[in-house]
Structures are given as structure tokens and as C-alpha cells.
Scaffold this active site. Structure first.
Site, PDB file in Angstrom:
ATOM      1  CD  GLN A 258     -25.711 -28.197  17.892  1.00 46.81           C
ATOM      2  OE1 GLN A 258     -26.222 -29.126  17.297  1.00 46.81           O
ATOM      3  NE2 GLN A 258     -26.357 -27.119  18.265  1.00 46.81           N
TER       4      GLN A 258
ATOM      5  N   GLY B 132     -37.127  -9.401  18.310  1.00 44.19           N
ATOM      6  CA  GLY B 132     -36.900 -10.202  19.498  1.00 44.19           C
ATOM      7  C   GLY B 132     -36.823 -11.685  19.162  1.00 44.19           C
TER       8      GLY B 132
ATOM      9  N   GLY C 100     -31.578 -24.629  20.151  1.00 49.64           N
ATOM     10  CA  GLY C 100     -31.584 -23.174  19.992  1.00 49.64           C
ATOM     11  C   GLY C 100     -30.238 -22.495  20.096  1.00 49.64           C
ATOM     12  CD  GLU C 101     -24.202 -24.052  19.960  1.00 43.57           C
ATOM     13  OE1 GLU C 101     -23.042 -23.655  19.735  1.00 43.57           O
ATOM     14  OE2 GLU C 101     -24.491 -25.245  20.179  1.00 43.57           O
TER      15      GLU C 101
ATOM     16  CD  GLU D  63     -33.176 -27.176  17.246  1.00 45.50           C
ATOM     17  OE1 GLU D  63     -33.700 -26.076  17.491  1.00 45.50           O
ATOM     18  OE2 GLU D  63     -32.061 -27.511  17.666  1.00 45.50           O
ATOM     19  CG  ASN D  64     -29.022 -29.191  14.359  1.00 46.38           C
ATOM     20  OD1 ASN D  64     -28.836 -28.040  13.994  1.00 46.38           O
ATOM     21  ND2 ASN D  64     -28.768 -29.588  15.587  1.00 46.38           N
TER      22      ASN D  64
ATOM     23  NE  ARG E 233     -35.626 -25.567  13.905  1.00 48.74           N
ATOM     24  CZ  ARG E 233     -35.624 -24.602  14.826  1.00 48.74           C
ATOM     25  NH1 ARG E 233     -34.660 -23.715  14.836  1.00 48.74           N
ATOM     26  NH2 ARG E 233     -36.574 -24.531  15.719  1.00 48.74           N
TER      27      ARG E 233
END
Length: 305
Positions: free
Chosen positions: A53, A74, A95-96, A129-130, A133
Site C-alpha cells: 500500500q 454504515g 479501501g484500507e 485511488e490514493n 483522493r
């Protein structure tokens, strides 16, 4: 079995990655499905983080805020995982943070989408992803870029195209890894911006300059001015009638060599094509020196420029 992804460039982006996720209105998930590509629930204990990661630092207060949101609403967006071969465990692809926050919220299971990815694809998607974002520090981003280049043979051009970044951004980001570890830690901790750090690359004592920048709260422009002033004082005097201002091509070569070697590289050309110059490589550890010796040893002994 799902056909292998038809990959063009790096990964497929988050929109394509999440296309198979289909939660019902109100956040209600379909019943558990073992099939690849369908959303289901898995116990938290059978899920483990990706050891590669890119992001290494997780802000605890931000995780607490996310955990509180999860307790209330949720997990809206499922984690993306892949099943590890010869194991009952699943590895997180994306999604960590949600997985960590779910543990703080005392959840026993989390919604997931099981996909089939190679090691290379997992690394690429995690970076995309990172970066999308804006969650990675400049150092984490640099380490991720270098890992893609070293492990999978990606070029700077390919990375730039896939991540919608300029080639110079890729090169300048990776060059941050030539800075001493204490300076890199300042970047990780948010004390120095990437702009501050780039101004310190190639300085004779970047740690001393970085400390001054942090203590005095200098801007990026002030940092660049200070670094130039120090370089001017420590640089050897040019011979009369000669200018030692480096052109764009020389600076580009320095950047490429620094990225490929992971060490600071400086080129001092005398000016004329026939007069030559000096190439300096600065290593920080004996391991780097050993690696450099191995690289140079592959040059044929009868090589003549």
C-alpha cells in the site's frame, strides 16, 4: 473464470473499478455471493491490508471521524479485495481506511467486491485511488512511483500518461527520495511541502536548510532564494569569461539520472563539446555505493566514448 482485464496503460481508473458495485437503495446489500465481481460481506478477520500500500501514514483523528460516520450510516462504498492464492484470506486492493475505521467502529463484517488482479494491477489501482483522493504525501507518492518503475519496468512517460500527470511531475517527485531521511520525514509530517523540498534537492546540506525553513516558516520562493544563495557561495569559481549556468537539457539529464539511480546527480559541463566536464553522484549509504558499483561494473572494459 473471469477473463483477464484488457489493460490499456496503467489500471482502469476508479470509475471502471467500481462499475461492478451495485448496492441497493438505502445501502442494503445483496445476499453474500462467492462469485468474483459481485458484492458480498466478509468477516473483518479474513481481510488483510496490502503490504505494498503506497500510503504509510493514517491520521488517527480522521479515522475516528470515519468510524463515527460508519457507526451512524454504515459503509456506503464496499472495499475492493482479491482472494489470496492457497489461502482463506483476502487482500485489500482499495479501501484500507474503511477497513481500519470499521474495526474502530466494532464491526464484525464489511461489504466487499471480490476481484481478480495481478500484483502489478493491485499496485497500480492503489496508487490511482490514493492520488485521485489526494491522500498521499509527496514522499509516499514518490515511493509508489519508484516501486512501479523498479518492480514492473514502467517508464516515466507511461506513468505520466496513465496518472494524468506531467513527466516533469513524476521526475521531480521521485527526486525527493534523494533527500536525507530526516528531510523526508519533515515532508511526511507536513512540516515541508513538496515545493519546499524540491528547492533543497542538490543542496550541499539539505537538512540544515530544511531546519531553517521550518523554524523560520519560509515560503517556497524564500526557500528557493536561500538555496540559490548557498549554492552560489559553495560553488567553485568559474574561469574568466565562462558562464556555468546550466541549460534545460543538462538539468533534464540530471533529473533522469537522479530518478534512475535514486541518488543526487550533478553535471558540471565546461562549456565546449570538446572540453568535457564533471559528473558527481552523491550516495547516502554503503548499500547505495554497492549498487552504484554494480551498475558501473557492467560497462565493457574496452568501452571508449
Amino acid at each position: 473464470m473471469e477473463k483477464k482485464l484488457d489493460r490499456k496503460g496503467l489500471g482502469r481508473g476508479l470509475s471502471a473499478l467500481m462499475a461492478d458495485v451495485n448496492l441497493k437503495p438505502g445501502g442494503e446489500a445483496d445476499p453474500p455471493q462467492p462469485s468474483v465481481g459481485l458484492d458480498t460481506f466478509l468477516p473483518i478477520e479474513v481481510i488483510q491490508p496490502n503490504p505494498d500500500q503506497p500510503r504509510r501514514d493514517f491520521d488517527q483523528s480522521a479515522l475516528e471521524e470515519l468510524a463515527e460516520s460508519i457507526r451512524s450510516k454504515g459503509i456506503i462504498q464496499p472495499l475492493v479485495v482479491r482472494k489470496l492464492s492457497d489461502s482463506t484470506k483476502y487482500e485489500i486492493v482499495a479501501g484500507e481506511r474503511r477497513w481500519r475505521a470499521a474495526q474502530l467502529a466494532n464491526l464484525h463484517q464489511v461489504p466487499v467486491v471480490v476481484r481478480v488482479f495481478t500484483d502489478e494491477e493491485v499496485m497500480e489501482i492503489a496508487i490511482i485511488e490514493n492520488i485521485q483522493r489526494q491522500d498521499l504525501s509527496a514522499i509516499e507518492e514518490a515511493m509508489a512511483f519508484r516501486q512501479l518503475m523498479e518492480r514492473f519496468g514502467h517508464t516515466q512517460e507511461k506513468l505520466a500518461e496513465a496518472l494524468a500527470k506531467s513527466r516533469s511531475h513524476i521526475a521531480n517527485t521521485v527526486r525527493l527520495l534523494t533527500l536525507p531521511e530526516p528531510v523526508q520525514n519533515m515532508i511526511r509530517g507536513g512540516k515541508l511541502s513538496a515545493g519546499h523540498a524540491r528547492a533543497l534537492i542538490g543542496a550541499s546540506d539539505p537538512l540544515a536548510l530544511a531546519t531553517k525553513v521550518v523554524n523560520k516558516g519560509l515560503s517556497v520562493r524564500e526557500t528557493e532564494k536561500m538555496a540559490r544563495a548557498v549554492s552560489t557561495k559553495t560553488a567553485p569559481r568559474p574561469r574568466k569569461g565562462r558562464e556555468f549556468e546550466k541549460d534545460a537539457d543538462t538539468k533534464a539529464i540530471e533529473a533522469d539520472l537522479s530518478v534512475n539511480l535514486g541518488m543526487a546527480v550533478s553535471i558540471d559541463h565546461s562549456g565546449s563539446a570538446d572540453e568535457g566536464g564533471t559528473l558527481r553522484i552523491q550516495y547516502r549509504t554503503l548499500d547505495q555505493l554497492d549498487m552504484l558499483c554494480q551498475v558501473l561494473s557492467v560497462i565493457p572494459r574496452d568501452f571508449k566514448a
